[in-house]
Enzyme design. Structure first.
Site: not given
Ligand code: F6R
Length: 236
Positions: A67, A136, A138, A143
């Site tokens: 992303d 959440d 994701h 989302e």
């Molecule tokens: C990042 C991504 C997100 C993160 C998720 C967890 O490329 O795709 O899904 O993996 O937000 O983020 P952290 O590791 O910062 O808790």
């Protein structure tokens, strides 16, 4: 599913890096699906160490990232392209022209999504997809929703995601509110999925995602249908 609980972030990073290193050794020209955020930083550090020790060679590897924030180009230090360059690509011998991140500055995000999916397809899909998980549920920036979206697409970030990611920005107001993310199609088509999560605050969502109902309200729950998933969790 292989659910591994470890004692520390160090151990999580080591195990995740070992699995990625094994993938590169078994198939030097593999396609790695990569993630940003705080979870994979330790894994990338270990991979850099392995590279420096001569244990792995990235010269034939291709990467596709999950992303990117809408509106941030690769020179912006908050962009995911910048993150990847800084935390991994600049320190190993991967060919930069073989590293792909969705273009958050594309004028037509729908067209960018279509082109990104075509790119992944032309590479023969992803051999190993590394994922984190949001509070959440994701994965990528898919989302909670009423449906699982298949293709790479534009999304409006949830308030909880903006709040969680504010720690990387000067203030919450600076966090972009939109992103472009790989959809569930490319993630579910990956031959292997490796999801890493650390911190006691991720325990509940992991429980829901991997042992609860499969529902787009908990996007990561779709992974229960994937034939080759490894989860590595450290509460600390
Ligand atoms: C990042 C991504 C997100 C993160 C998720 C967890 O490329 O795709 O899904 O993996 O937000 O983020 P952290 O590791 O910062 O808790």
């Amino acid at each position: 599913m292989n659910f591994i609980t470890v004692k520390s972030y160090e151990e999580l990073s080591q195990k995740a890096a070992n699995l990625i290193a094994a993938q590169i050794m078994v198939k030097p020209n593999c396609v790695l699906g990569l993630a940003t955020g705080s979870s994979p930083i330790g894994t990338y550090k270990k991979l850099i160490e392995y590279y420096e020790n001569g244990d792995i060679d990235f010269s034939a590897v291709t990467s596709v990232n999950l992303d990117e924030y809408v509106g941030l180009d690769g020179t912006n230090d908050q962009s995911y392209r910048y993150f990847m360059d800084h935390n991994l690509f600049d320190h190993v011998n991967i060919r930069k022209d073989r590293t792909f991140v969705p273009n958050g500055c594309a004028t037509d995000i729908a067209a960018e999504g279509k082109a990104y999916d075509e790119l992944i397809e032309s590479l023969g899909g992803i051999d190993l997809q590394l994922l984190g998980i949001g509070l959440d549920g994701h994965i990528g920036f898919n989302e909670p929703d009423e449906v699982f979206t298949k293709g790479t697409h534009g999304v409006t970030l949830d308030e909880s995601t903006i709040e969680a990611n504010a720690r990387f920005f000067a203030s919450k107001d600076d966090v972009p509110t939109a992103a472009v993310t790989m959809g569930m199609g490319a993630i579910m088509n990956a031959k292997k999925v490796l999801l890493i999560a650390n911190g006691a605050n991720k325990k509940d969502i992991l429980e829901k995602a991997f042992f609860g109902t499969i529902t787009p309200a908990v996007p990561a729950s779709v992974l229960q249908l994937h034939p080759n998933v490894t989860v590595i969790f450290s509460e600390n």
